[in-house]
Design a protein around this motif. Structure first.
Motif, short mmCIF file in Angstrom:
data_model
loop_
_atom_site.label_atom_id
_atom_site.label_comp_id
_atom_site.label_asym_id
_atom_site.label_seq_id
_atom_site.Cartn_x
_atom_site.Cartn_y
_atom_site.Cartn_z
N LEU A 89 -25.59 -0.57 -9.08
CA LEU A 89 -24.44 -1.32 -8.55
C LEU A 89 -24.40 -1.10 -7.05
O LEU A 89 -24.46 0.06 -6.60
CB LEU A 89 -23.15 -0.78 -9.15
CG LEU A 89 -22.45 -1.57 -10.24
CD1 LEU A 89 -21.26 -0.77 -10.76
CD2 LEU A 89 -22.01 -2.93 -9.78
N PHE A 99 -22.15 -1.55 -3.76
CA PHE A 99 -20.79 -1.81 -3.30
C PHE A 99 -20.77 -1.98 -1.79
O PHE A 99 -21.47 -1.29 -1.05
CB PHE A 99 -19.87 -0.65 -3.65
CG PHE A 99 -19.51 -0.57 -5.10
CD1 PHE A 99 -20.02 0.43 -5.90
CD2 PHE A 99 -18.65 -1.50 -5.67
CE1 PHE A 99 -19.69 0.52 -7.25
CE2 PHE A 99 -18.31 -1.43 -7.01
CZ PHE A 99 -18.83 -0.42 -7.80
N GLY A 138 -15.28 -3.67 -2.43
CA GLY A 138 -15.45 -4.90 -3.16
C GLY A 138 -15.78 -4.63 -4.62
O GLY A 138 -15.94 -3.48 -5.01
N PRO A 139 -15.91 -5.69 -5.43
CA PRO A 139 -16.16 -5.52 -6.86
C PRO A 139 -17.59 -5.13 -7.19
O PRO A 139 -17.87 -4.75 -8.33
CB PRO A 139 -15.84 -6.91 -7.43
CG PRO A 139 -16.07 -7.84 -6.29
CD PRO A 139 -15.69 -7.09 -5.05
N GLU A 196 -15.04 -2.86 -12.94
CA GLU A 196 -14.43 -3.19 -11.65
C GLU A 196 -14.99 -2.31 -10.53
O GLU A 196 -15.75 -1.37 -10.77
CB GLU A 196 -12.92 -3.04 -11.72
CG GLU A 196 -12.27 -3.99 -12.73
CD GLU A 196 -10.75 -3.89 -12.69
OE1 GLU A 196 -10.13 -4.43 -13.62
OE2 GLU A 196 -10.20 -3.29 -11.76
N GLY A 197 -14.59 -2.61 -9.31
CA GLY A 197 -14.97 -1.80 -8.16
C GLY A 197 -14.06 -0.60 -8.03
O GLY A 197 -13.21 -0.34 -8.86
N LEU A 198 -14.25 0.14 -6.93
CA LEU A 198 -13.45 1.33 -6.70
C LEU A 198 -12.13 0.97 -6.03
O LEU A 198 -12.10 0.17 -5.10
CB LEU A 198 -14.20 2.31 -5.80
CG LEU A 198 -15.29 3.14 -6.45
CD1 LEU A 198 -16.57 2.35 -6.53
CD2 LEU A 198 -15.52 4.42 -5.69
N LYS A 237 -22.22 -11.57 -8.24
CA LYS A 237 -21.68 -10.50 -9.08
C LYS A 237 -22.80 -9.80 -9.83
O LYS A 237 -22.80 -8.59 -10.01
CB LYS A 237 -20.67 -11.08 -10.06
CG LYS A 237 -19.76 -10.06 -10.71
CD LYS A 237 -18.71 -10.78 -11.54
CE LYS A 237 -17.90 -9.81 -12.37
NZ LYS A 237 -16.95 -9.03 -11.61
#
Lengths: 115, 114
Positions: A88, A90, A107-108, B42-44, A9
């Motif tokens: 970030l 993804f 995903g997160p 959070e994600g998308l 994460k």
């Protein structure tokens, strides 16, 4: 929960190092996409794999590489890290069923901090 | 190349206000259009989609209509809630060959006050 998992994460590392980000797509999905989200560049497409093969490349640096394994999980490898790689990351997946509508499920994300 | 332009943000509204977030696009052919939402930390999440001209996508009270003549896909909601506070991204996929990558707008932050 989209069904797409990403690990770790959070990741904190130093400049010049190498890291590996991991993604498991939704069950049944064959395509995996990697995106980078940064404050200055926004959300940018990096690379796509379909059933183990590279399908498309976006703005991916030569220091970055990816692969998709026979079990369909994917890894994004980032090497010779620079401060500007902090972002970030993804992963998204899609299936042949949604290929006609081009929906992707995200995903997160993994937050990478390069110090 | 493809591009998506979203209105500048951030946007702050009171609860129950009407929401419009503008989105225009440039693409070859007939892209599919999407709105994604990113809640804090959070994600998308896919909010809604439209795959051809005049299609209306809708979900959770949000709507957007694919307007080919104005190359737009504006997001609307009649009455926003505090829980709608998030970042909203407009995106397209242009169906070019085997590449179905998403091209995103810059995103806009929505804050809804009680």
């Amino acid at each position: 929960d989209s069904g797409v998992t990403q690990t770790p994460k959070h990741l904190i590392t130093a400049t010049g190092q190498r890291v590996t980000l991991r993604c498991s797509p939704r069950s049944g999905d064959l395509s995996v996409y990697w995106y980078q989200q940064s404050l200055d560049q926004g959300l940018q497409f990096l690379i796509q794999y379909y059933n183990g093969e590279e399908r498309a490349k976006g703005n991916i640096l030569e220091r970055f590489s990816a692969q998709q394994f026979p079990d369909l999980h994917s890894e994004l490898n980032l090497s010779s890290l620079e401060l500007g790689d902090s972002a970030l990351y993804f992963c998204a997946s899609s299936s042949p069923r949604t290929e006609t509508t081009y929906e992707q499920y995200f995903g997160p994300g993994t937050r990478l901090t390069v110090t | 190349g493809n591009s998506v332009t979203q209105m500048e943000g951030p946007v702050t509204l009171s609860e129950e206000a009407f929401l419009t977030i503008n989105c225009t696009y440039t693409a070859t052919g007939y892209p599919s259009l999407f709105w994604y939402v990113q809640y804090p930390g959070e994600g998308l999440q896919l909010l809604l989609k439209a795959t051809k001209a005049d299609d209306k996508g809708s979900n959770k009270g949000f709507e957007a209509t694919y307007r080919k003549e104005t190359t737009s896909f504006h997001l609307e909601k009649g009455s926003v809630q505090v829980s709608d506070s998030a970042v909203y991204f407009c995106a397209l996929s242009d169906h070019t060959g085997a590449n179905s990558k998403l091209t995103f707008g810059k995103g806009i932050t929505l804050s809804v006050r009680p």
